[in-house]
Scaffold this motif. Structure first.
Motif, PDB file in Angstrom:
ATOM      1  N   VAL A 172      -8.517  -4.972   9.228  1.00 15.39           N
ATOM      2  CA  VAL A 172      -8.450  -5.796   8.020  1.00 15.39           C
ATOM      3  C   VAL A 172      -7.049  -6.383   7.881  1.00 15.39           C
ATOM      4  O   VAL A 172      -6.090  -5.878   8.466  1.00 15.39           O
ATOM      5  N   LEU A 217      -7.329  -7.070   2.572  1.00 20.04           N
ATOM      6  CA  LEU A 217      -8.496  -6.244   2.873  1.00 20.04           C
ATOM      7  C   LEU A 217      -9.714  -7.051   3.317  1.00 20.04           C
ATOM      8  O   LEU A 217     -10.842  -6.602   3.193  1.00 20.04           O
ATOM      9  N   ASN A 218      -9.486  -8.260   3.848  1.00 23.55           N
ATOM     10  CA  ASN A 218     -10.565  -9.048   4.442  1.00 23.55           C
ATOM     11  C   ASN A 218     -10.825  -8.513   5.838  1.00 23.55           C
ATOM     12  O   ASN A 218      -9.887  -8.336   6.625  1.00 23.55           O
ATOM     13  N   ARG A 219     -12.091  -8.269   6.159  1.00 25.02           N
ATOM     14  CA  ARG A 219     -12.449  -7.762   7.482  1.00 25.02           C
ATOM     15  C   ARG A 219     -12.237  -8.852   8.526  1.00 25.02           C
ATOM     16  O   ARG A 219     -12.757  -9.956   8.376  1.00 25.02           O
ATOM     17  N   LYS A 249      -3.950  -7.955   5.028  1.00 28.77           N
ATOM     18  CA  LYS A 249      -3.317  -7.359   3.848  1.00 28.77           C
ATOM     19  C   LYS A 249      -4.145  -7.532   2.571  1.00 28.77           C
ATOM     20  O   LYS A 249      -3.974  -6.795   1.625  1.00 28.77           O
ATOM     21  N   TYR A 287      -4.251  -3.990   9.543  1.00 27.49           N
ATOM     22  CA  TYR A 287      -4.474  -2.578   9.236  1.00 27.49           C
ATOM     23  C   TYR A 287      -5.869  -2.156   9.698  1.00 27.49           C
ATOM     24  O   TYR A 287      -6.721  -2.990   9.966  1.00 27.49           O
ATOM     25  N   ARG A 308      -9.143   0.645   8.667  1.00 24.93           N
ATOM     26  CA  ARG A 308      -9.681   1.481   7.591  1.00 24.93           C
ATOM     27  C   ARG A 308      -9.942   2.871   8.092  1.00 24.93           C
ATOM     28  O   ARG A 308     -10.267   3.112   9.174  1.00 24.93           O
ATOM     29  N   MET A 327      -5.997   3.505   4.334  1.00 19.56           N
ATOM     30  CA  MET A 327      -5.699   2.364   5.163  1.00 19.56           C
ATOM     31  C   MET A 327      -4.426   2.666   5.955  1.00 19.56           C
ATOM     32  O   MET A 327      -3.464   3.184   5.401  1.00 19.56           O
TER      33      MET A 327
END
Length: 86
Positions: A40, A44-46, A42, A84, A86, A1
């Motif tokens: 995403v 990690l939700n798209r 923090k 962020y 991926r 990430m």
């Protein structure tokens, strides 16, 4: 990430404008994220995908097209948050 940058504001219903982190001048071509990369938060939700890159090369801006299933309240909460890829 990898950290993409900070959400500046919303544009339209599902679009986000993101100010990218500073890019080192000696490695410009290798460190700019590609179009259609998944963005995403923090947790990690798209959030969406990168639709456009614009602005100066050393501090690019990104237009992120949000996914349809993301509620409007969640996109509002992303302003001033780091995002962020991926």
């Amino acid at each position: 990430m990898k950290r993409l940058g900070t959400v500046l504001h919303r544009s339209g219903l599902r679009n986000l404008i993101i100010r990218g982190d500073e890019v080192k001048p000696d490695n410009v071509s290798g460190s700019i994220p590609k179009l259609n990369s998944v963005v995403v938060d923090k947790a990690l939700n798209r959030i969406g995908t990168i639709a456009s890159v614009f602005g100066p090369v050393n501090h690019p801006y990104f237009l992120v097209k949000g996914f349809k299933q993301i509620p409007d309240s969640e996109t509002r909460a992303l302003v001033n948050e780091r995002v962020y890829i991926r």
